[in-house]
Design a protein around this motif. Structure first.
Motif, short mmCIF file in Angstrom:
data_model
loop_
_atom_site.label_atom_id
_atom_site.label_comp_id
_atom_site.label_asym_id
_atom_site.label_seq_id
_atom_site.Cartn_x
_atom_site.Cartn_y
_atom_site.Cartn_z
N LEU A 87 6.76 2.11 6.65
CA LEU A 87 7.76 1.20 7.23
C LEU A 87 7.07 0.04 7.92
N SER A 88 5.88 0.28 8.50
CA SER A 88 5.17 -0.81 9.17
C SER A 88 4.87 -1.93 8.17
N ALA A 89 4.54 -1.57 6.94
CA ALA A 89 4.24 -2.59 5.92
C ALA A 89 5.51 -3.32 5.48
N VAL A 90 6.58 -2.55 5.31
CA VAL A 90 7.85 -3.16 4.88
C VAL A 90 8.35 -4.12 5.96
N LEU A 91 8.36 -3.65 7.20
CA LEU A 91 8.86 -4.49 8.29
C LEU A 91 7.91 -5.67 8.52
N ARG A 119 4.55 5.59 13.74
CA ARG A 119 4.55 7.01 13.39
C ARG A 119 4.07 7.33 11.99
N GLY A 120 3.72 6.31 11.22
CA GLY A 120 3.29 6.57 9.85
C GLY A 120 4.42 6.95 8.93
N VAL A 121 5.67 6.70 9.38
CA VAL A 121 6.82 7.02 8.53
C VAL A 121 6.80 6.13 7.29
N ILE A 122 7.14 6.71 6.16
CA ILE A 122 7.16 5.94 4.91
C ILE A 122 8.58 5.79 4.39
N LEU A 123 8.76 4.74 3.58
CA LEU A 123 9.98 4.58 2.80
C LEU A 123 9.66 5.22 1.45
N GLU A 183 0.84 -1.19 0.00
CA GLU A 183 0.00 0.00 0.00
C GLU A 183 0.88 1.25 0.00
N GLN A 184 0.59 2.18 -0.91
CA GLN A 184 1.38 3.41 -1.01
C GLN A 184 0.68 4.52 -0.23
N ASN A 185 1.48 5.24 0.54
CA ASN A 185 0.95 6.35 1.33
C ASN A 185 1.66 7.64 0.95
#
Ligand SMILES: Nc1nc2c(c(=O)[nH]1)N[C@H]1C(S)=C(S)[C@@H](COP(=O)(O)O)O[C@H]1N2
Ligand SMILES: [Mo]
Length: 185
Positions: A98-102, A132-136, A76-78
């Motif tokens: 990052l939550s999705a990647v991890l 935190r909703g941080v994205i890659l 999912e892209q944010n």
């Protein structure tokens, strides 16, 4: 009706041909490797004699989860609209959380060591990366991040939307990210 079916079959056939593994159009290269305390792995041990960048930074592992750009884009892209650098103009960044990647890597440890090409590394609590909703980030203002600017991927934090991140400096905005190690603490 028949015509539609035939066209659909033909389109599927052509797509299957072009998806082939030719040198010109083969699968995209791995751009991120998550290693350390991860359970959902898809590759084996680091081989120092043919993986000099990992070797340069002493990233040894027996197995790891690698991601191609396409695999990261399949998550999912944010979108985060945020001023970067701190005090600069607002830009729109997109990428998977990052939550999705991890999550895809089955990461279990307490801390992540986020590493960039230039050797810059940050130790960041996994809990912060997950919550935190941080994205890659893979794109900025609609254009892919590039090796040479912030690419291939960059940590982008929603500091203009989350009051608890307000004023956060740029130290944890790692650009040129290619590896993340999960460590117990
Ligand atoms: N790969 C990488 N990312 C990095 C850095 C760096 O040296 N290398 N510096 C960090 C810091 S301290 C700041 S202030 C911002 C801006 O750094 P820059 O001026 O080197 O772009 O990027 C952050 N991300
Ligand atoms: Mo900095």
């Amino acid at each position: 009706m028949l015509r539609t079916i035939l066209i659909t079959l033909l389109a599927g056939f052509l797509a299957a041909c072009s998806a082939g593994d030719s040198l010109a159009s083969g699968p995209d290269p791995v751009m991120l490797t998550v290693h350390g305390d991860v359970t959902d792995t898809n590759r084996g041990a680091m081989e120092a004699d043919r993986e000099p960048l990992f070797a340069r930074y002493d990233m040894a592992f027996d197995e790891a989860r690698s991601f191609t750009r396409a695999e990261l884009l399949a998550l999912e892209q944010n979108e985060i609209v945020v001023r970067y650098p701190l005090g600069g103009a607002a830009h729109t960044f997109t990428g998977p959380r990052l939550s999705a990647v991890l999550g895809a890597a089955g990461a279990n440890g307490e801390r992540a060591i986020v590493s960039a090409f230039d050797g810059y590394q940050r130790f960041i609590p996994v809990a912060d990366l997950r919550s935190r909703g941080v994205i890659l980030a893979l794109t900025r203002d609609g254009a892919p991040l590039t090796i040479g600017d912030y690419g291939p991927a960059m940590l982008v934090w929603p500091r203009d939307d989350d009051a608890t991140l307000a004023g956060q400096n740029d130290d944890d905005w790692v650009w040129g990210v290619f590896a993340i190690e999960i460590v117990p603490e």
